[in-house]
Design a protein around this motif. Structure first.
Motif, PDB file in Angstrom:
ATOM      1  N   TYR A 112       0.846  -1.185   0.000  1.00 17.96           N
ATOM      2  CA  TYR A 112       0.000   0.000   0.000  1.00 17.96           C
ATOM      3  C   TYR A 112       0.888   1.244   0.000  1.00 17.96           C
ATOM      4  CZ  TYR A 112      -4.169  -2.803   1.073  1.00 17.96           C
ATOM      5  OH  TYR A 112      -5.210  -3.696   1.033  1.00 17.96           O
ATOM      6  N   THR A 113       0.339   2.330  -0.532  1.00 17.84           N
ATOM      7  CA  THR A 113       1.148   3.509  -0.847  1.00 17.84           C
ATOM      8  C   THR A 113       0.905   4.644   0.147  1.00 17.84           C
ATOM      9  OG1 THR A 113       1.032   2.908  -3.186  1.00 17.84           O
ATOM     10  CG2 THR A 113       1.746   5.126  -2.673  1.00 17.84           C
ATOM     11  N   PHE A 114       1.988   5.097   0.739  1.00 13.43           N
ATOM     12  CA  PHE A 114       1.955   6.222   1.685  1.00 13.43           C
ATOM     13  C   PHE A 114       1.349   7.450   1.013  1.00 13.43           C
ATOM     14  CE2 PHE A 114       4.681   9.535   3.995  1.00 13.43           C
ATOM     15  CZ  PHE A 114       3.811   9.611   5.068  1.00 13.43           C
ATOM     16  N   HIS A 115       0.516   8.173   1.755  1.00 16.15           N
ATOM     17  CA  HIS A 115      -0.095   9.373   1.171  1.00 16.15           C
ATOM     18  C   HIS A 115      -0.195  10.485   2.207  1.00 16.15           C
ATOM     19  CE1 HIS A 115      -4.162   9.356   3.058  1.00 16.15           C
ATOM     20  NE2 HIS A 115      -4.056   8.040   3.041  1.00 16.15           N
ATOM     21  N   PRO A 116      -0.218  11.748   1.733  1.00 15.23           N
ATOM     22  CA  PRO A 116      -0.417  12.881   2.647  1.00 15.23           C
ATOM     23  C   PRO A 116      -1.872  12.965   3.075  1.00 15.23           C
ATOM     24  CG  PRO A 116      -0.303  13.653   0.384  1.00 15.23           C
ATOM     25  CD  PRO A 116      -0.056  12.167   0.339  1.00 15.23           C
ATOM     26  N   GLY A 117      -2.115  13.724   4.141  1.00 17.23           N
ATOM     27  CA  GLY A 117      -3.492  13.928   4.578  1.00 17.23           C
ATOM     28  C   GLY A 117      -4.180  15.001   3.753  1.00 17.23           C
ATOM     29  N   TYR A 118      -3.725  16.226   3.886  1.00 17.94           N
ATOM     30  CA  TYR A 118      -4.233  17.337   3.085  1.00 17.94           C
ATOM     31  C   TYR A 118      -3.298  18.515   3.293  1.00 17.94           C
ATOM     32  CZ  TYR A 118      -6.332  18.862   7.563  1.00 17.94           C
ATOM     33  OH  TYR A 118      -6.543  19.230   8.872  1.00 17.94           O
ATOM     34  N   GLN A 119      -3.557  19.600   2.584  1.00 15.67           N
ATOM     35  CA  GLN A 119      -2.728  20.791   2.736  1.00 15.67           C
ATOM     36  C   GLN A 119      -3.599  21.978   3.139  1.00 15.67           C
ATOM     37  OE1 GLN A 119      -0.699  21.786  -0.915  1.00 15.67           O
ATOM     38  NE2 GLN A 119      -2.496  21.416  -2.186  1.00 15.67           N
ATOM     39  N   ALA A 120      -2.994  22.838   3.938  1.00 12.07           N
ATOM     40  CA  ALA A 120      -3.642  24.086   4.345  1.00 12.07           C
ATOM     41  C   ALA A 120      -2.866  25.253   3.749  1.00 12.07           C
ATOM     42  CB  ALA A 120      -3.684  24.199   5.864  1.00 12.07           C
ATOM     43  N   HIS A 121      -3.590  26.288   3.384  1.00  7.68           N
ATOM     44  CA  HIS A 121      -2.976  27.495   2.813  1.00  7.68           C
ATOM     45  C   HIS A 121      -3.337  28.693   3.694  1.00  7.68           C
ATOM     46  CE1 HIS A 121      -2.276  25.198  -0.897  1.00  7.68           C
ATOM     47  NE2 HIS A 121      -3.520  24.758  -0.735  1.00  7.68           N
ATOM     48  N   MET A 385       0.793   8.470  -4.395  1.00  5.00           N
ATOM     49  CA  MET A 385       1.334   7.381  -5.212  1.00  5.00           C
ATOM     50  C   MET A 385       2.817   7.574  -5.540  1.00  5.00           C
ATOM     51  SD  MET A 385      -1.662   6.280  -5.033  1.00  5.00           S
ATOM     52  CE  MET A 385      -1.592   4.696  -5.836  1.00  5.00           C
ATOM     53  N   PRO A 386       3.653   7.834  -4.556  1.00  4.89           N
ATOM     54  CA  PRO A 386       5.088   8.006  -4.829  1.00  4.89           C
ATOM     55  C   PRO A 386       5.724   6.688  -5.253  1.00  4.89           C
ATOM     56  CG  PRO A 386       4.711   7.904  -2.477  1.00  4.89           C
ATOM     57  CD  PRO A 386       3.358   7.957  -3.116  1.00  4.89           C
TER      58      PRO A 386
END
Length: 830
Positions: A112-121, A385-386
């Motif tokens: 399974y592929t490591f993924h970020p949660g989300y980004q804040a600006h 999907m790195p």
């Protein structure tokens, strides 16, 4: 105004990150954040090490043990390709029965592929020219800072991830010459690279009163996935004295003097629904508790959150320090300036840059160790999907990253590694039974994603026969054994949510590994000397020069790892069960095949007549007896020592290397064979051939040609520590592979693999002297030596005696907790 002037250990940059790979990072081993550092339009990418994108693969080792004899016979006959096809055909038969799908066909199952949660600006209105910009990371507190000046005065924004309260926190106060400020905050995930490939459904939730922004992600429901009903969520809570207005999913802050963002993320493995608010409510409750805990007289106190965290993080960070007598002025350069300075002289390592990368590697290791050890990407990714799934790759990368954990005096980090390994023992047992038909035994996979360790990562043909790579369990248990040597019989995580003493846990696990070798080494497969044949075996990703298959008999790595596994088992059993099966393990050890050497005396990669080495390759797996094993230095085998050196030189002459893991792996082996120049030349390309991003993280390949990867920065300190000190259960060697270019220096706080702390090791090659301050946790006798010689020696706090036939060694009798100093000088010839 805080910042670099107060940062004793850390980095800074005068340019914001353009890509997430140049961002600065903070983490507590579970949660993490990447910060771009743009003053008026900043971006924060939030992480949780448990976050994995699932796939459709069946996550169980196929039962192919019935074809093992055929596979063995084909491999021994030189037809590894047919052997691999035979095993994959058996896997297909199993898969059809398991799934009930007559059309099913075996193929490699990816982790399974490591993924970020989300980004804040965060966006702030402009007001005049921005000057005095700086972004920085304080390695002693884990804080990332962004500071600048404009018409409103001086600004400072800081972010860190708390080890105490398990929250990602950003704070911004009003600029120095303004009454208040305005800002806006929004979140998203869809704009991150490769998000669409994840096949996740996403829902954003913005509180009507602007109290928080939240995001939920539902994983694709693959029938065979344990995450088919799973998903994740994150909440960013806004604490401010300004007015909050919500417009188009953006929270606008008006007339604030303080802005705090508190973020937490978690995963739900089952019963997850996008419309269900339960997980958001749980996360909000956690954040509300933090706000209540640290709010005094109506104002949130950032310092009260930071101080207890920084005490824990900073104490770990400061246990080990390095100074190489570098130019003090260069230590304060920005990371870009250091990179540029290094590139201006690509034939010589810049000492200030080496010191900085040493600190950076330790910081990254500490920050990404907690729930898990570091992934291939540590704890951070800005894309979905790195490559290589961003997983725990156990045929080199994870093992390299853990290399400095014990000797680097970070037992907590090693304990997170132990927990990961022990969580997967049930899978390891099933692997051994399904692939080889051996019960009550263990077989480790070449990769895991943290959600399981079933051995499914092998191809139809023989280009990656990961199911027949048998060295993994020994390699991965070795750091746990070294933990025992380094710290004694301490309580450690057992993978089941409890702690137990490491010695009996090791004995139990190593016994199962012994059971594997007892079942694998078969009387039907022996050589002319009566030694067992390792068949099938695999030297990772390499093929002999005169053959066309990866599957071959007697891969040297497999022999060496088996030898060390049995030696570990024998040593551990003496402390647990002296009346156990030692005789059986001794007999098995004595029947392992001998290493073989080429005509130039180099160690062969396959200990089999008729199989020729292929030197044009980045892996040096067959040099396992030097590193990670302690065999070479414990035995003092001169033929093996010469053979490893010549094998190293063959790879240098005939191969090229761009993968960072190959270079740091080579550096570790060079240190173990006492070649300081080899250590230096292994490190030099990493500093000069465009691997290092401005945040001092690294690319997997040179010229930024591949994955963002942490096995480089984390392993660089390990290479240097091994060059400064070698240790095993009975000895310590000072300066075993010190590069001559590091003329003077001091390293503090290293641990030796014999429950000894080396509080300080100072050296001066121009004077031919070194001074050591150390302390043993226990009463013991150790042999100490100096690679550069002993002309005169003075010892205080311990008794010293000469060692027969070893002029450069002394036998030290150490008392528990007794401070001991050693001063050694050696002749300098000019």
């Amino acid at each position: 105004m805080g910042g670099l002037s107060l940062v004793i250990r850390g980095i800074h940059s005068h340019t914001p990150a353009i890509s997430w790979k140049d961002g600065m990072v903070s983490g507590n081993g579970l949660l993490g954040v990447i910060v771009y550092g743009n003053p008026l339009q900043d971006t924060y990418i939030y992480q949780n090490t448990k976050f994995n994108v699932p796939n459709s693969g069946v996550r169980e080792a196929p039962d192919i043990s019935g074809v093992l004899k055929e596979v063995r016979d084909l491999t021994l006959a030189g037809d590894g390709k047919s052997a691999a096809l035979t095993s994959s055909a058996a896997a297909t038969t199993w898969l059809k029965e398991y799934t009930g799908d007559d059309q099913a066909s075996w193929d490699i199952v990816w982790t399974y592929t490591f993924h970020p949660g989300y980004q804040a600006h965060i966006d702030i209105p402009a007001s005049g020219l921005i000057t005095q910009y700086d972004r920085w990371t304080n390695y002693e507190t884990g804080e990332i800072g962004v500071q600048w000046h404009d018409n409103r005065g001086n600004w400072l924004r800081k972010t860190f991830v708390s080890r105490v309260d398990n929250v990602i926190m950003t704070v911004m106060e009003k600029p120095t010459e303004a009454a208040a400020f305005n800002a806006s905050i929004r979140i998203d995930v869809e704009s991150l690279p490769n998000f669409a490939r994840s096949q996740m459904a996403v829902d954003r939730v913005i509180a009507e009163d602007g109290d928080y922004l939240a995001l939920k992600g539902k994983y694709a429901s693959y029938p065979n996935s344990p995450l088919r009903n799973g998903g994740y969520a994150g909440v960013t809570k806004i604490v401010t004295d300004g007015k909050k207005i919500v417009i188009n999913e953006t929270v606008h802050i008006v007339e604030a003097t303080q802005l705090i963002l508190l973020t937490v993320l978690d995963r739900q493995e089952g019963h997850f629904q996008l419309e269900d608010s339960a997980i958001l409510n749980e996360l909000l409750n956690e954040l509300d508790a933090v706000v209540k805990k640290y709010t005094f007289d109506g104002r949130f106190d950032y310092s009260s959150v930071l101080i207890p965290h920084a005490q824990i993080h900073g104490e770990m960070m400061n246990r080990v320090t390095l100074q190489l007598d570098s130019d003090p002025n260069e230590r304060s350069l920005t990371s870009e300036q250091l990179i540029s300075l290094q590139n201006s002289n690509p034939t010589q390592l810049n000492k200030a840059f080496v010191e900085k990368m040493f600190d950076s590697g330790r910081y990254v290791y500490i920050s990404s160790s907690g729930y898990n050890p570091p992934r291939l990407m540590g704890l951070w990714t800005g894309e979905f999907m790195p490559e290589w799934s961003g997983d725990f790759t156990t045929d080199a990368n994870l093992n390299l990253q853990i290399a400095g954990g014990n000797i680097g005096n970070t037992p907590e980090a090693v304990e997170s590694y132990i927990d990961l390994i022990m969580r997967h023992m049930d899978d390891w047992e099933l692997n051994a039974e399904r692939i080889f038909g051996i019960p009550n035994a263990i077989l480790a996979p070449p990769r895991t994603d943290g959600d399981g360790a079933a051995l499914t990562h092998f191809t139809i043909n023989d280009d990656f026969p990961g199911h027949y790579w048998i060295s993994g369990a020994s390699w991965m248990l070795l750091p746990i054994y070294e933990y025992y040597l380094t710290y004694g019989n301490q309580l450690v995580p057992n993978g089941k949510g409890q702690k137990e003493l490491v010695l009996p846990m090791l004995y139990r696990t190593l016994t199962k590994l012994g059971n594997f070798y007892e079942g694998f080494l078969n009387e039907d497969y022996v050589d002319s000397q009566g030694k067992y044949l390792f068949v099938p075996s695999y030297s990772p990703e390499n093929v002999p020069a005169n053959r066309h298959s990866s599957l071959q008999p007697n891969a040297t790595m497999d022999i060496a790892s088996a030898r060390h596994a049995l030696l570990m088992l024998l040593n551990v059993s003496r402390g647990v069960d002296a009346a156990g099966d030692s005789e059986k393990w001794e007999q098995l050890l004595n029947c392992l095949p001998d290493y073989m050497y080429n005509s130039d005396d180099s160690l062969k990669e396959w200990a089999m007549e008729g199989i020729d080495d292929h030197h044009y390759h980045r892996h040096i797996s067959h040099l396992y007896p030097a590193w990670p094993s302690l065999e070479l230095n414990e035995t003092g085998d001169t033929a093996l020592h010469r053979g490893i050196i010549r094998a190293l030189d063959n790879r240098i002459q005939n191969g090229t290397e761009s993968a960072v893991h190959g270079l740091v792996h080579k550096g570790l082996v060079e240190a173990r064979v006492n070649r300081g120049e080899g250590v230096y030349q292994s490190l030099l390309p990493l500093f000069t051939e465009s691997y290092i991003f401005s945040g001092l993280m690294m690319s997997h390949n040179d010229h930024f040609a591949s994955l963002y990867c942490t096995d480089g920065p984390i392993t660089i300190p390990a290479v240097l520590m091994e060059a400064f000190v070698y240790s095993d259960a009975a000895s310590i060697t000072f300066l075993p592979a010190l590069p001559a270019q590091f003329t003077r220096g001091e390293v503090k706080g290293l641990r030796a693999r014999n429950q000894t702390t080396i509080h300080s090791l100072q050296w001066d090659l121009t004077k031919g002297s070194l001074h050591v301050a150390l302390c043993s946790d226990i009463h013991q006798q150790l042999q100490i030596s100096n690679r550069l010689g002993i002309g005169e020696i003075q010892v205080s706090g311990a008794s010293a005696a000469e060692v027969a036939d070893k002029t450069n060694a002394r036998s030290l009798t150490l008392l528990a907790n007794q401070a001991t100093t050693i001063t050694i000088t050696w002749p300098i010839y000019k």
